[in-house]
Design an enzyme around this catalytic site. Structure first.
Site, PDB file in Angstrom:
ATOM      1  N   PHE A   1       0.860  -1.186   0.000  1.00  0.00           N
ATOM      2  CA  PHE A   1       0.000   0.000   0.000  1.00  0.00           C
ATOM      3  C   PHE A   1       0.890   1.229   0.000  1.00  0.00           C
ATOM      4  O   PHE A   1       1.661   1.461   0.927  1.00  0.00           O
ATOM      5  CB  PHE A   1      -0.946   0.062   1.210  1.00  0.00           C
ATOM      6  CG  PHE A   1      -1.848   1.268   1.114  1.00  0.00           C
ATOM      7  CD1 PHE A   1      -3.013   1.229   0.362  1.00  0.00           C
ATOM      8  CD2 PHE A   1      -1.498   2.476   1.712  1.00  0.00           C
ATOM      9  CE1 PHE A   1      -3.811   2.357   0.216  1.00  0.00           C
ATOM     10  CE2 PHE A   1      -2.299   3.611   1.571  1.00  0.00           C
ATOM     11  CZ  PHE A   1      -3.460   3.544   0.823  1.00  0.00           C
TER      12      PHE A   1
ATOM     13  N   ASP B   1       9.262   2.888   2.017  1.00  0.00           N
ATOM     14  CA  ASP B   1       8.063   3.664   2.362  1.00  0.00           C
ATOM     15  C   ASP B   1       7.823   3.487   3.858  1.00  0.00           C
ATOM     16  O   ASP B   1       7.322   2.459   4.300  1.00  0.00           O
ATOM     17  CB  ASP B   1       6.857   3.185   1.548  1.00  0.00           C
ATOM     18  CG  ASP B   1       5.598   4.010   1.853  1.00  0.00           C
ATOM     19  OD1 ASP B   1       5.575   4.719   2.887  1.00  0.00           O
ATOM     20  OD2 ASP B   1       4.631   3.919   1.073  1.00  0.00           O
TER      21      ASP B   1
ATOM     22  N   LYS C   1       2.436  11.081   7.541  1.00  0.00           N
ATOM     23  CA  LYS C   1       1.651  10.760   8.736  1.00  0.00           C
ATOM     24  C   LYS C   1       2.207  11.410  10.023  1.00  0.00           C
ATOM     25  O   LYS C   1       1.978  12.581  10.236  1.00  0.00           O
ATOM     26  CB  LYS C   1       1.490   9.246   8.853  1.00  0.00           C
ATOM     27  CG  LYS C   1       0.642   8.702   7.678  1.00  0.00           C
ATOM     28  CD  LYS C   1       0.012   7.362   7.928  1.00  0.00           C
ATOM     29  CE  LYS C   1      -1.033   7.068   6.851  1.00  0.00           C
ATOM     30  NZ  LYS C   1      -0.674   6.007   5.925  1.00  0.00           N
TER      31      LYS C   1
HETATM   32  C1  LIG Z   1      -0.930   6.050   4.468  1.00  0.00           C
HETATM   33  C2  LIG Z   1       0.141   5.511   3.598  1.00  0.00           C
HETATM   34  C3  LIG Z   1       0.441   6.105   2.358  1.00  0.00           C
HETATM   35  C4  LIG Z   1      -0.370   7.223   1.773  1.00  0.00           C
HETATM   36  O1  LIG Z   1      -0.395   8.364   2.556  1.00  0.00           O
HETATM   37  P1  LIG Z   1      -1.590   9.435   2.344  1.00  0.00           P
HETATM   38  O2  LIG Z   1      -1.206  10.572   3.243  1.00  0.00           O
HETATM   39  O3  LIG Z   1      -2.856   8.772   2.735  1.00  0.00           O
HETATM   40  O4  LIG Z   1      -1.564   9.819   0.893  1.00  0.00           O
HETATM   41  C5  LIG Z   1       1.511   5.581   1.646  1.00  0.00           C
HETATM   42  N1  LIG Z   1       2.235   4.539   2.107  1.00  0.00           N
HETATM   43  C6  LIG Z   1       1.967   3.952   3.286  1.00  0.00           C
HETATM   44  C7  LIG Z   1       2.821   2.824   3.751  1.00  0.00           C
HETATM   45  C8  LIG Z   1       0.901   4.403   4.059  1.00  0.00           C
HETATM   46  O5  LIG Z   1       0.615   3.779   5.204  1.00  0.00           O
END
Ligand SMILES: *Cc1c(COP(=O)(O)O)cnc(C)c1O
Length: 402
Positions: free
Chosen positions: A141, A226, A255
């Site tokens: 994701f 990521d 985040k």
């Molecule tokens: C939440 C998340 C994203 C996307 O972030 P948004 O601020 O919702 O665009 C990308 N990668 C990971 C691993 C995430 O948990």
């Protein structure tokens, strides 16, 4: 004040239905606690997908955002501001990287990393134009933009949104042989979550990240981590990749970079990689704005000052050991790192959603990931006593279900 029922009806009528939230309408938050419009209090065990690691409405963040909002909110990058330089310096010093590029949402930072990796491939590695390939993992994701969903392995994320962006290769998560086979002369990057959050707190086999890092190095491929959900203390280290003592070429954060106060994301990397961007190559009107930078500076300081990483280790161990002692016929097993725990239910348990609804009745807000996993990810400011309180509800639900 409107009731929960009224709020839900309005949102149903006027909002697009691209989410299926628990029917709890929140109006206040403090630390790990949130309160609904009827005044009922809950413990937040999702923490906005780990954006709120520092706790809801952290007083230091409230103070900083108020002060900066009253002083200067937005200049755009057409002009400079006096917050971005200090966020850049402090973030690089804290993480040991040379350069940063600020954006807003996580998905934008992932897009930034993809663009940087491709351009690095063409201008530094010497890959033939428009041939760059990026390897990603099954179950990934990385966000919701058109390019990012193009390499999702989740059919629903893609269905109806084509044509999709080419240039991505999917391998099974944790399979080093598959990575070896997938690398070719056009490979510019391997983009990976060190622990997969949305997939259900999935931890790859020990050694996978270390061997991936070696393979990438041998083949002149960028390792891109990521860490949007796994980073900034969640797993008991600043970054989840530290569990395997590696150093990715590029790291994507978001985040908790703002402690839930404001959308702030960034890519951190070397001079060689982020140096590929020339003026006009990439940008964002709000990226690096003074509010975002002031908030992120304070959010990072809170992680250090309040020892949130150490808390995550100690309390995470405490929590998972207590969970493992619960004898539930619904639970297959527990997995986790730090204060990030997946309760993996058996196939015949009837899905995680109903357990999350039962938890809500008992004052604990958690969210299912995929069908069978309850994700436990409270703000890292949680105390042992609060964990004990939550365990009463969790135990009751895992044994009695409703
Ligand atoms: C939440 C998340 C994203 C996307 O972030 P948004 O601020 O919702 O665009 C990308 N990668 C990971 C691993 C995430 O948990």
């Amino acid at each position: 004040m409107a009731t929960s029922k009224e709020c839900i009806a309005l949102e149903d009528q006027y909002g697009a239905h691209n989410y299926k939230p628990l029917d709890v309408v929140l109006t206040k938050g403090s630390g790990i606690w949130v309160e609904d419009v009827e005044g009922k209090k809950y413990m937040d065990f999702l923490a906005a997908y780990s954006a709120v690691n520092q706790g809801h409405c952290h007083p230091r963040l409230v103070k900083v955002i108020q002060k900066q909002a009253a002083r200067l909110a937005l200049t755009s990058r057409a002009f400079r501001n006096d917050q971005l330089p200090f966020l850049a310096k402090e973030l690089c010093e804290l993480t040991g990287y040379e350069k940063m590029l600020p954006m807003n949402s996580g998905a934008e930072a992932v897009e930034t990393a993809i663009k940087a990796a491709r351009k690095w491939g063409y201008t530094v590695k010497g890959v033939e134009r428009n041939r760059a390939e990026i390897i990603v993992c099954d179950g990934n994701f990385h966000g919701r933009t058109t390019t990012i969903i193009s390499f999702s392995s989740e059919d629903q994320y893609k269905d109806g949104f084509g044509p999709l962006t080419p240039g991505f290769v999917i391998i099974p998560y944790g399979n080093i042989d598959a990575l070896k086979k997938a690398i070719n002369k056009n490979t510019v990057a391997f983009l990976v979550e060190p622990i997969q959050g949305e997939s259900g707190v999935v931890i790859p086999q020990e050694g996978f990240l270390r061997e991936s890092a070696e393979l990438c190095k041998q083949n002149n491929v960028l390792l891109v981590a990521d860490e949007i959900q796994s980073g900034l203390g969640r797993t008991g280290t600043m970054f989840a990749f530290e569990h395997e003592n590696i150093r990715p070429d590029m790291v994507i954060i978001g985040k908790a970079l703002s402690g839930g106060m404001y959308p702030v994301s960034a890519v951190i990397s070397s001079r060689e990689v982020l140096g590929v961007f020339n003026p006009g190559d990439h940008g964002s009107t709000y990226g690096g704005n003074p509010i975002a930078c002031a908030v992120a500076r304070e959010a990072l300081k809170i992680i250090v000052d309040e020892k949130l990483i150490e808390r995550s280790v100690d309390l995470g161990n405490y929590f998972i050991n207590k969970l493992r002692a619960i004898e539930s016929s619904y639970v297959d097993f527990y997995r986790g790192k730090g204060l990030w725990i997946g309760i993996v239910l058996k196939k015949d348990a009837g899905g995680a959603r109903r357990f999350c609804e039962a938890l809500r009745e008992r004052g604990v807000l958690a969210k299912e990931t995929h069908e069978n996993v309850i994700r436990i990810a409270p703000p890292l400011v949680i105390t042992r006593e609060e964990i004990d309180t939550a365990l009463i509800a969790i135990k009751d639900v895992l044994i009695n279900k409703t």
